[in-house]
Write a protein that holds these residues in place. Structure first.
Motif, PDB file in Angstrom:
ATOM      1  N   LEU A   1     -51.876 -10.270 -26.435  1.00 12.75           N
ATOM      2  CA  LEU A   1     -51.500 -11.420 -27.258  1.00 12.75           C
ATOM      3  C   LEU A   1     -52.084 -11.298 -28.657  1.00 12.75           C
ATOM      4  O   LEU A   1     -51.395 -11.545 -29.649  1.00 12.75           O
ATOM      5  N   LEU A   2     -53.337 -10.923 -28.722  1.00 13.63           N
ATOM      6  CA  LEU A   2     -53.998 -10.747 -30.014  1.00 13.63           C
ATOM      7  C   LEU A   2     -53.323  -9.640 -30.814  1.00 13.63           C
ATOM      8  O   LEU A   2     -53.039  -9.800 -32.003  1.00 13.63           O
ATOM      9  N   PHE A   3     -53.032  -8.528 -30.171  1.00  8.37           N
ATOM     10  CA  PHE A   3     -52.393  -7.400 -30.837  1.00  8.37           C
ATOM     11  C   PHE A   3     -51.004  -7.781 -31.363  1.00  8.37           C
ATOM     12  O   PHE A   3     -50.661  -7.472 -32.502  1.00  8.37           O
ATOM     13  N   LEU A   4     -50.207  -8.456 -30.540  1.00  3.49           N
ATOM     14  CA  LEU A   4     -48.853  -8.836 -30.960  1.00  3.49           C
ATOM     15  C   LEU A   4     -48.885  -9.873 -32.080  1.00  3.49           C
ATOM     16  O   LEU A   4     -48.051  -9.838 -32.989  1.00  3.49           O
ATOM     17  N   THR A   5     -49.844 -10.779 -32.039  1.00  2.00           N
ATOM     18  CA  THR A   5     -49.967 -11.779 -33.103  1.00  2.00           C
ATOM     19  C   THR A   5     -50.343 -11.126 -34.424  1.00  2.00           C
ATOM     20  O   THR A   5     -49.754 -11.425 -35.469  1.00  2.00           O
ATOM     21  N   ILE A   6     -51.299 -10.216 -34.386  1.00  2.00           N
ATOM     22  CA  ILE A   6     -51.697  -9.508 -35.610  1.00  2.00           C
ATOM     23  C   ILE A   6     -50.568  -8.620 -36.113  1.00  2.00           C
ATOM     24  O   ILE A   6     -50.311  -8.545 -37.323  1.00  2.00           O
ATOM     25  N   ALA A   7     -49.856  -7.956 -35.198  1.00  2.00           N
ATOM     26  CA  ALA A   7     -48.735  -7.101 -35.593  1.00  2.00           C
ATOM     27  C   ALA A   7     -47.630  -7.925 -36.258  1.00  2.00           C
ATOM     28  O   ALA A   7     -47.058  -7.510 -37.277  1.00  2.00           O
ATOM     29  N   SER A   8     -47.343  -9.086 -35.719  1.00  3.52           N
ATOM     30  CA  SER A   8     -46.321  -9.957 -36.303  1.00  3.52           C
ATOM     31  C   SER A   8     -46.735 -10.422 -37.695  1.00  3.52           C
ATOM     32  O   SER A   8     -45.917 -10.443 -38.622  1.00  3.52           O
TER      33      SER A   8
ATOM     34  N   ALA B   1     -44.752  -9.316 -41.163  1.00  5.88           N
ATOM     35  CA  ALA B   1     -44.195 -10.348 -42.041  1.00  5.88           C
ATOM     36  C   ALA B   1     -44.720 -10.200 -43.464  1.00  5.88           C
ATOM     37  O   ALA B   1     -43.949 -10.309 -44.431  1.00  5.88           O
ATOM     38  N   ILE B   2     -46.008  -9.925 -43.616  1.00  2.51           N
ATOM     39  CA  ILE B   2     -46.585  -9.764 -44.958  1.00  2.51           C
ATOM     40  C   ILE B   2     -46.012  -8.531 -45.652  1.00  2.51           C
ATOM     41  O   ILE B   2     -45.665  -8.576 -46.840  1.00  2.51           O
ATOM     42  N   ILE B   3     -45.896  -7.438 -44.924  1.00  3.82           N
ATOM     43  CA  ILE B   3     -45.332  -6.219 -45.520  1.00  3.82           C
ATOM     44  C   ILE B   3     -43.879  -6.445 -45.922  1.00  3.82           C
ATOM     45  O   ILE B   3     -43.445  -6.019 -46.994  1.00  3.82           O
ATOM     46  N   ALA B   4     -43.125  -7.134 -45.065  1.00  5.72           N
ATOM     47  CA  ALA B   4     -41.708  -7.381 -45.356  1.00  5.72           C
ATOM     48  C   ALA B   4     -41.531  -8.263 -46.591  1.00  5.72           C
ATOM     49  O   ALA B   4     -40.535  -8.134 -47.306  1.00  5.72           O
ATOM     50  N   ILE B   5     -42.466  -9.159 -46.846  1.00  3.90           N
ATOM     51  CA  ILE B   5     -42.362 -10.003 -48.043  1.00  3.90           C
ATOM     52  C   ILE B   5     -42.354  -9.139 -49.301  1.00  3.90           C
ATOM     53  O   ILE B   5     -41.570  -9.373 -50.227  1.00  3.90           O
TER      54      ILE B   5
ATOM     55  N   GLN C   1     -35.191  -3.856 -41.366  1.00  2.00           N
ATOM     56  CA  GLN C   1     -35.713  -3.164 -40.188  1.00  2.00           C
ATOM     57  C   GLN C   1     -37.053  -3.744 -39.740  1.00  2.00           C
ATOM     58  O   GLN C   1     -37.284  -3.925 -38.544  1.00  2.00           O
ATOM     59  N   LEU C   2     -37.925  -4.043 -40.688  1.00  2.00           N
ATOM     60  CA  LEU C   2     -39.215  -4.640 -40.341  1.00  2.00           C
ATOM     61  C   LEU C   2     -39.043  -6.032 -39.734  1.00  2.00           C
ATOM     62  O   LEU C   2     -39.753  -6.393 -38.792  1.00  2.00           O
ATOM     63  N   VAL C   3     -38.096  -6.789 -40.247  1.00  2.00           N
ATOM     64  CA  VAL C   3     -37.823  -8.113 -39.679  1.00  2.00           C
ATOM     65  C   VAL C   3     -37.268  -7.967 -38.265  1.00  2.00           C
ATOM     66  O   VAL C   3     -37.639  -8.732 -37.366  1.00  2.00           O
TER      67      VAL C   3
ATOM     68  N   VAL D   1     -35.121 -15.003 -37.734  1.00  2.00           N
ATOM     69  CA  VAL D   1     -33.656 -14.898 -37.690  1.00  2.00           C
ATOM     70  C   VAL D   1     -33.053 -15.408 -39.004  1.00  2.00           C
ATOM     71  O   VAL D   1     -32.118 -14.795 -39.540  1.00  2.00           O
ATOM     72  N   LEU D   2     -33.598 -16.493 -39.531  1.00  2.00           N
ATOM     73  CA  LEU D   2     -33.118 -16.993 -40.827  1.00  2.00           C
ATOM     74  C   LEU D   2     -33.372 -15.983 -41.944  1.00  2.00           C
ATOM     75  O   LEU D   2     -32.531 -15.788 -42.828  1.00  2.00           O
ATOM     76  N   ALA D   3     -34.537 -15.331 -41.924  1.00  2.00           N
ATOM     77  CA  ALA D   3     -34.847 -14.313 -42.927  1.00  2.00           C
ATOM     78  C   ALA D   3     -33.890 -13.128 -42.806  1.00  2.00           C
ATOM     79  O   ALA D   3     -33.430 -12.592 -43.817  1.00  2.00           O
ATOM     80  N   SER D   4     -33.588 -12.746 -41.587  1.00  2.00           N
ATOM     81  CA  SER D   4     -32.658 -11.637 -41.373  1.00  2.00           C
ATOM     82  C   SER D   4     -31.276 -11.969 -41.931  1.00  2.00           C
ATOM     83  O   SER D   4     -30.638 -11.125 -42.575  1.00  2.00           O
ATOM     84  N   ARG D   5     -30.817 -13.180 -41.701  1.00  2.00           N
ATOM     85  CA  ARG D   5     -29.514 -13.599 -42.232  1.00  2.00           C
ATOM     86  C   ARG D   5     -29.523 -13.599 -43.752  1.00  2.00           C
ATOM     87  O   ARG D   5     -28.548 -13.178 -44.387  1.00  2.00           O
TER      88      ARG D   5
END
Length: 156
Positions: free
Chosen positions: A61-68, A72-76, A87-89, A136-140
């Motif tokens: 859970l910790l790993f997936l939360t940090i990965a998410s 998100a920060i990199i994609a911004i 692709q990152l989204v 999903v909204l960001a992807s659209r």
């Protein structure tokens, strides 16, 4: 540009990931056995022996939360490279679906059996769902931007 709508959506996703560290996902309350709360960092006990229990079992859970959060920060900041941003989204959507499945299907049942207490879902349980909606909204929005750029390239 950082002020595009998908950047705002991704910012909401990153804030939602940070919220998972502060709000419990599940409460386990029993007057005899004590109170336990599932966070992204582990199960915290508020009974005789306060502290974090089961850290290594909740490490995914910790790993997936940090990965998410990191995705998100990199994609911004990849606003110039929309295909890589998309692709990152998409990867982040997969990470969030996995996080939701782990919490709803696996961890709630594991700790119910281990602690012998029924689970009560809290606000933190729905934060990954909110995050998924904004991904999903960001992807659209990214796809819409890509379509606008391709249509303007045809006009040249």
């Amino acid at each position: 540009m950082i002020q595009r709508i998908q950047s705002l959506y991704l910012l909401v996703v990153s804030v939602a990931c940070v919220l998972l560290f502060f709000f419990p996902m599940i409460d386990y309350i029993d007057p005899m056995k004590g109170t336990y709360k599932l966070f992204a960092t582990g199960v915290k006990s508020y009974s005789d022996m306060p502290g974090i229990l089961f850290f290594w079992q909740t490490f995914p859970l910790l790993f997936l939360t940090i990965a998410s959060f990191i995705l998100a920060i990199i994609a911004i900041f990849l606003y110039k490279n929309r295909t890589l941003q998309l692709q990152l989204v998409s990867i982040n959507v997969l990470v969030n679906v996995l996080l939701i499945a782990l919490v709803f299907l696996l961890y709630s049942r594991i700790f119910e059996r281990r602690l012998g207490i029924l689970s009560i879902y809290q606000f933190g349980m729905y934060v990954p769902l909110i995050s998924l909606i904004f991904l999903v909204l960001a992807s659209r929005a990214i796809r819409k931007d890509e379509a606008i750029v391709k249509s303007s390239d045809r006009l040249r």
